[in-house]
Design a protein around this motif. Structure first.
Motif, PDB file in Angstrom:
ATOM      1  N   ASP A  54       0.829  -1.214   0.000  1.00 13.06           N
ATOM      2  CA  ASP A  54       0.000   0.000   0.000  1.00 13.06           C
ATOM      3  C   ASP A  54       0.862   1.263   0.000  1.00 13.06           C
ATOM      4  O   ASP A  54       0.496   2.275   0.614  1.00 13.06           O
ATOM      5  CB  ASP A  54      -0.940  -0.002   1.211  1.00 13.06           C
ATOM      6  CG  ASP A  54      -2.093   0.986   1.046  1.00 13.06           C
ATOM      7  OD1 ASP A  54      -2.479   1.247  -0.106  1.00 13.06           O
ATOM      8  OD2 ASP A  54      -2.574   1.512   2.062  1.00 13.06           O
ATOM      9  N   ILE A  55       2.004   1.197  -0.682  1.00 14.49           N
ATOM     10  CA  ILE A  55       2.910   2.343  -0.761  1.00 14.49           C
ATOM     11  C   ILE A  55       2.365   3.359  -1.769  1.00 14.49           C
ATOM     12  O   ILE A  55       1.874   2.978  -2.828  1.00 14.49           O
ATOM     13  CB  ILE A  55       4.327   1.891  -1.176  1.00 14.49           C
ATOM     14  CG1 ILE A  55       5.002   1.160  -0.008  1.00 14.49           C
ATOM     15  CG2 ILE A  55       5.192   3.063  -1.619  1.00 14.49           C
ATOM     16  CD1 ILE A  55       6.392   0.631  -0.334  1.00 14.49           C
ATOM     17  N   SER A  70       9.923   6.894   2.366  1.00 17.69           N
ATOM     18  CA  SER A  70       9.564   7.493   3.645  1.00 17.69           C
ATOM     19  C   SER A  70       8.680   6.510   4.399  1.00 17.69           C
ATOM     20  O   SER A  70       7.527   6.282   4.020  1.00 17.69           O
ATOM     21  CB  SER A  70       8.810   8.818   3.434  1.00 17.69           C
ATOM     22  OG  SER A  70       8.270   9.286   4.654  1.00 17.69           O
ATOM     23  N   ARG A  71       9.241   5.926   5.444  1.00 24.57           N
ATOM     24  CA  ARG A  71       8.475   4.951   6.229  1.00 24.57           C
ATOM     25  C   ARG A  71       7.310   5.628   6.960  1.00 24.57           C
ATOM     26  O   ARG A  71       6.234   5.047   7.101  1.00 24.57           O
ATOM     27  CB  ARG A  71       9.404   4.258   7.245  1.00 24.57           C
ATOM     28  CG  ARG A  71       8.775   3.076   7.963  1.00 24.57           C
ATOM     29  CD  ARG A  71       9.789   2.398   8.849  1.00 24.57           C
ATOM     30  NE  ARG A  71      10.847   1.792   8.075  1.00 24.57           N
ATOM     31  CZ  ARG A  71      10.793   0.569   7.561  1.00 24.57           C
ATOM     32  NH1 ARG A  71       9.702  -0.163   7.734  1.00 24.57           N
ATOM     33  NH2 ARG A  71      11.803   0.078   6.881  1.00 24.57           N
ATOM     34  N   GLN A  72       7.546   6.857   7.414  1.00 27.02           N
ATOM     35  CA  GLN A  72       6.516   7.578   8.138  1.00 27.02           C
ATOM     36  C   GLN A  72       5.291   7.831   7.269  1.00 27.02           C
ATOM     37  O   GLN A  72       4.159   7.693   7.711  1.00 27.02           O
ATOM     38  CB  GLN A  72       7.073   8.903   8.664  1.00 27.02           C
ATOM     39  CG  GLN A  72       6.079   9.719   9.490  1.00 27.02           C
ATOM     40  CD  GLN A  72       6.689  11.010  10.000  1.00 27.02           C
ATOM     41  OE1 GLN A  72       7.802  11.374   9.653  1.00 27.02           O
ATOM     42  NE2 GLN A  72       5.944  11.718  10.841  1.00 27.02           N
ATOM     43  N   ARG A  73       5.540   8.209   6.008  1.00 24.92           N
ATOM     44  CA  ARG A  73       4.437   8.487   5.087  1.00 24.92           C
ATOM     45  C   ARG A  73       4.085   7.291   4.218  1.00 24.92           C
ATOM     46  O   ARG A  73       3.125   7.348   3.449  1.00 24.92           O
ATOM     47  CB  ARG A  73       4.812   9.674   4.199  1.00 24.92           C
ATOM     48  CG  ARG A  73       5.060  10.966   4.974  1.00 24.92           C
ATOM     49  CD  ARG A  73       5.437  12.092   4.033  1.00 24.92           C
ATOM     50  NE  ARG A  73       5.659  13.344   4.756  1.00 24.92           N
ATOM     51  CZ  ARG A  73       6.010  14.486   4.182  1.00 24.92           C
ATOM     52  NH1 ARG A  73       6.174  14.543   2.864  1.00 24.92           N
ATOM     53  NH2 ARG A  73       6.197  15.565   4.916  1.00 24.92           N
ATOM     54  N   ASN A  74       4.872   6.235   4.310  1.00 24.29           N
ATOM     55  CA  ASN A  74       4.713   5.056   3.450  1.00 24.29           C
ATOM     56  C   ASN A  74       4.644   5.479   1.982  1.00 24.29           C
ATOM     57  O   ASN A  74       3.750   5.090   1.223  1.00 24.29           O
ATOM     58  CB  ASN A  74       3.455   4.269   3.825  1.00 24.29           C
ATOM     59  CG  ASN A  74       3.474   2.860   3.253  1.00 24.29           C
ATOM     60  OD1 ASN A  74       4.534   2.264   3.091  1.00 24.29           O
ATOM     61  ND2 ASN A  74       2.319   2.330   2.937  1.00 24.29           N
ATOM     62  N   THR A  75       5.630   6.293   1.599  1.00 26.29           N
ATOM     63  CA  THR A  75       5.669   6.870   0.253  1.00 26.29           C
ATOM     64  C   THR A  75       7.037   6.627  -0.382  1.00 26.29           C
ATOM     65  O   THR A  75       8.066   6.770   0.284  1.00 26.29           O
ATOM     66  CB  THR A  75       5.404   8.387   0.302  1.00 26.29           C
ATOM     67  OG1 THR A  75       4.104   8.619   0.851  1.00 26.29           O
ATOM     68  CG2 THR A  75       5.477   9.009  -1.086  1.00 26.29           C
ATOM     69  N   LEU A  76       7.022   6.248  -1.645  1.00 27.97           N
ATOM     70  CA  LEU A  76       8.251   6.101  -2.407  1.00 27.97           C
ATOM     71  C   LEU A  76       8.313   7.213  -3.448  1.00 27.97           C
ATOM     72  O   LEU A  76       7.396   7.383  -4.247  1.00 27.97           O
ATOM     73  CB  LEU A  76       8.293   4.742  -3.117  1.00 27.97           C
ATOM     74  CG  LEU A  76       9.499   4.524  -4.038  1.00 27.97           C
ATOM     75  CD1 LEU A  76      10.786   4.454  -3.229  1.00 27.97           C
ATOM     76  CD2 LEU A  76       9.320   3.263  -4.879  1.00 27.97           C
TER      77      LEU A  76
END
Length: 246
Positions: A54-55, A70-76
């Motif tokens: 769910d990135i 970004s692990r905090q935002r779960n964004t690549l």
């Protein structure tokens, strides 16, 4: 004047520009170079990152943030200005040796060719290859929704004579560490289906301890039952001796 980019995104007078660029785009030593097999590349698809983890995939204008997770935002984040990369590869970087250092390339008004190649290759051969229908369609949607560089979906397949011996399309000196992070995320992702959760439980340390406790309890239970049966047999024998059948 000398500058340094801090973690907060501000520039301070610490390093000269070449030093700053070398720190920002650190090239791995030979023993740290990340090599991706075809199976590895097939595993790190953009659509798989979205489906399994769910990135959120987000284009960035900052090359230094390419493949940054970004692990905090779960964004690549991925650098989407493919036109810029191609322009440099076909222009000033075209006749520069593939392994040229940062200082020489900056003096020529460009970036290291290997950095440019790796960036395009990680986009168009790993995350969003044209040979993968789902990946290709995903990039089309991202270009449309996020107003990204349309050349993200233009696979020029730019070549140069020293590309094969210097860069085989599967080794990454600049972006290898970040690609490895994505690999590890996919390997360590939390289970989603009941079957995956059961498999994870079966292979976990907690499960091994639980099985050991269960085995101990079963052994105790079997022991109690055995003692009970033995006692019953003794009682039956005693009753048979005390009250013999004529």
């Amino acid at each position: 004047m000398t500058y340094h980019r801090s973690t907060g995104g501000q520039w301070t007078q610490v390093d000269d520009f070449v030093t700053f660029m070398n720190k920002t785009y650190r090239q791995a030593v030979h023993s740290e170079v990340k090599k991706l097999t075809l199976a590895d590349q097939n595993a790190i698809r953009g659509w798989k990152l979205v489906k399994k983890l769910d990135i959120e995939l987000k284009g960035t204008d900052n090359l230094a943030d390419h493949l940054l997770y970004s692990r905090q935002r779960n964004t690549l984040y991925f650098f989407h200005h493919v036109g810029f990369l191609n322009a440099h590869l076909q222009g000033r970087a075209h006749d520069i040796p593939l392994d040229s250092d940062m200082k020489m390339c900056l003096e020529m008004g460009t970036l290291p060719p290997l950095l440019l190649f790796e960036t395009i290759n990680s986009l168009q051969s790993v995350l969003f290859p044209s040979t993968d229908f789902k990946a290709h369609k995903m990039m089309e949607r991202l270009v449309r929704k996020q107003d990204l560089d349309p050349e993200c979906n233009h696979y020029a397949g730019y070549k140069r004579k020293d590309l094969s011996p210097g860069f085989d399309g599967a080794q990454y000196k600049y972006w290898g560490e970040r690609l490895e992070i994505l690999q590890n995320l996919l390997r360590e992702r939390p289970p989603t289906t009941k079957w995956e959760k059961w498999l994870q439980w079966q292979s976990s340390d907690a499960n091994a301890f639980a099985i050991a406790i269960l085995a101990l309890l079963i052994s105790i239970l079997v022991g109690i039952v055995s003692i009970g049966l033995s006692a019953l047999q003794v009682w039956i024998a005693w009753m048979a001796w005390k009250y013999p059948v004529n």
